[in-house]
Structure formats: structure tokens, C-alpha cells
Enzyme design. Structure first.
Site, PDB file in Angstrom:
ATOM      1  N   HIS A 112     -85.904 -40.402  58.237  1.00  0.00           N
ATOM      2  CA  HIS A 112     -86.127 -41.658  57.501  1.00  0.00           C
ATOM      3  C   HIS A 112     -87.567 -42.144  57.697  1.00  0.00           C
ATOM      4  CE1 HIS A 112     -81.590 -42.473  58.300  1.00  0.00           C
ATOM      5  NE2 HIS A 112     -81.718 -42.109  57.035  1.00  0.00           N
TER       6      HIS A 112
ATOM      7  N   LYS B 211     -68.737 -46.182  54.451  1.00  0.00           N
ATOM      8  CA  LYS B 211     -69.085 -45.689  55.795  1.00  0.00           C
ATOM      9  C   LYS B 211     -68.525 -46.556  56.913  1.00  0.00           C
ATOM     10  CE  LYS B 211     -73.328 -43.238  54.685  1.00  0.00           C
ATOM     11  NZ  LYS B 211     -74.792 -43.242  54.746  1.00  0.00           N
TER      12      LYS B 211
ATOM     13  N   ARG C 187     -83.050 -34.118  50.517  1.00  0.00           N
ATOM     14  CA  ARG C 187     -82.936 -32.924  51.361  1.00  0.00           C
ATOM     15  C   ARG C 187     -82.370 -31.761  50.543  1.00  0.00           C
ATOM     16  NH1 ARG C 187     -79.280 -36.132  55.394  1.00  0.00           N
ATOM     17  NH2 ARG C 187     -78.561 -36.592  53.296  1.00  0.00           N
TER      18      ARG C 187
ATOM     19  N   SER D  32     -77.891 -38.874  59.450  1.00  0.00           N
ATOM     20  CA  SER D  32     -77.334 -39.875  60.370  1.00  0.00           C
ATOM     21  C   SER D  32     -75.869 -39.574  60.662  1.00  0.00           C
ATOM     22  CB  SER D  32     -77.463 -41.275  59.767  1.00  0.00           C
ATOM     23  OG  SER D  32     -78.809 -41.627  59.639  1.00  0.00           O
TER      24      SER D  32
END
Ligand code: PNS
Length: 163
Positions: free
Chosen positions: A16, A40, A89, A126
Site C-alpha cells: 500500500h 470483511k 497486482r 492484507s
């Protein structure tokens, strides 16, 4: 131009920070918008994520940190931000980010710029860090020191149920 780097940052990683630092070099000003993804389960509370993000971005004068509550497109419009910056990514990131970029362009008239993740952090997430941390594993290679310390503190209070 003002750019926004949105995310839940639970926890903030070197990946990040790489994207935020590159955004701060490309744009006049960057707001890191720390939000909540309803899908989440969080390791850190919103206040903890805001504090950690402020601490690890403190050295960059054109970067500020704010809580994101509600729609990102509304937040961007309220701040007068012309662009959202996202790190990419894998191909799967692109598929999702493309959908969000289209929605945010229509709903908020805001552009999205996607920066490829630096190769060093290209597979970092994460989610993986939370998983490793929940078993007491060492994540110090992937996050700033202050974050690693806070994760160790949290991990002591966490236990794994076996079923
Ligand atoms: O770390 P994440 O999961 O990529 O962060 C996602 C976050 C919080 C930035 C995202 O869920 C978000 O933008 N939430 C605000 C609501 C919204 O605008 N959603 C996108 C339009 S569908």
C-alpha cells in the site's frame, strides 16, 4: 491535482505504502481514504487503521489521511478530487477494479488511475497477513515496524478455534 487512495488497509502494508508514495509523486496532493468494506472482518478498528496510516505516512507532506464513510464517489466529489488511485497486482484485481472504475466514473465523474504493484510487493495482501498473524506468524517483512508491533499485540489476544 488532488488524488484519493482508497482502501480498508487492515493492515497497511509495504505494498500500500509503495502505491501511496508513487501517487504522491504523481499528484499535487493525496488523501488516503480509510474505509470499511462490509464483506470483511476487521483485525483493526477504523480508528486504529486511521492512527496507523497517519503514523506511517507522516513523512510525506502532501499526503493526508481521512475516514471514508459512505460512497467513495461522493467522498471524491466532496473533496474536489479528480482521480482515484488503485494498485493492481493480479488479473483478478483488474476485473474488480474495472467494474469499480466504471461505477465511480458514472456515479462520481471521477477518473481511476491504476498503478501496477511494484514486483517486490506484487503478491502481498492484507488478507494473507491477517491469516498469518492469526496463527502468531511473523509478518514483519511485509508491514512497517509500528504495524508489526500492533499486530503482535493483537495476536496475543487472539485464539484459534479448532472447529
Ligand atoms: O481494501 P479494500 O477492500 O480494497 O477497500 C475497499 C473500499 C473501502 C475502498 C471500498 O469498499 C469502498 O470504496 N467503499 C465505499 C463504498 C463504495 O463507494 N463502493 C464502491 C462502489 S460499488
Amino acid at each position: 491535482m488532488l488524488a484519493i487512495c482508497p482502501g480498508s488497509f487492515d493492515p497497511v502494508t509495504h505494498g500500500h505504502l509503495d502505491v501511496i508514495e508513487r501517487a504522491a509523486a504523481l499528484f499535487d496532493e493525496v488523501i488516503v481514504a480509510v474505509g470499511r468494506n462490509s464483506a470483511k472482518n476487521y483485525l483493526f478498528t477504523l480508528d486504529e487503521r486511521l492512527d496507523l496510516m497517519r503514523e506511517v505516512t507522516g513523512e510525506w507532506p502532501n499526503v493526508s489521511v481521512e475516514a471514508l464513510d459512505g460512497l467513495l464517489a461522493d467522498f471524491a466529489r466532496a473533496k474536489g478530487a479528480g482521480v482515484l488511485v488503485k494498485g493492481l497486482r493480479f488479473a483478478s484485481d483488474f476485473d474488480f477494479e474495472l467494474q469499480m472504475a466504471h461505477i465511480n466514473a458514472v456515479v462520481g465523474s471521477v477518473e481511476t488511475v491504476m498503478l501496477p504493484a511494484s514486483s517486490q510487493w506484487a503478491t502481498l495482501s492484507s488478507t494473507m497477513i491477517r491469516e498469518v498473524a492469526s496463527y502468531g506468524g511473523d509478518v514483519a517483512a511485509f508491514v512497517p515496524d509500528v504495524v508489526a508491533r500492533q499486530i503482535r499485540r493483537k495476536a496475543k489476544g487472539m485464539e484459534h478455534a479448532d472447529g
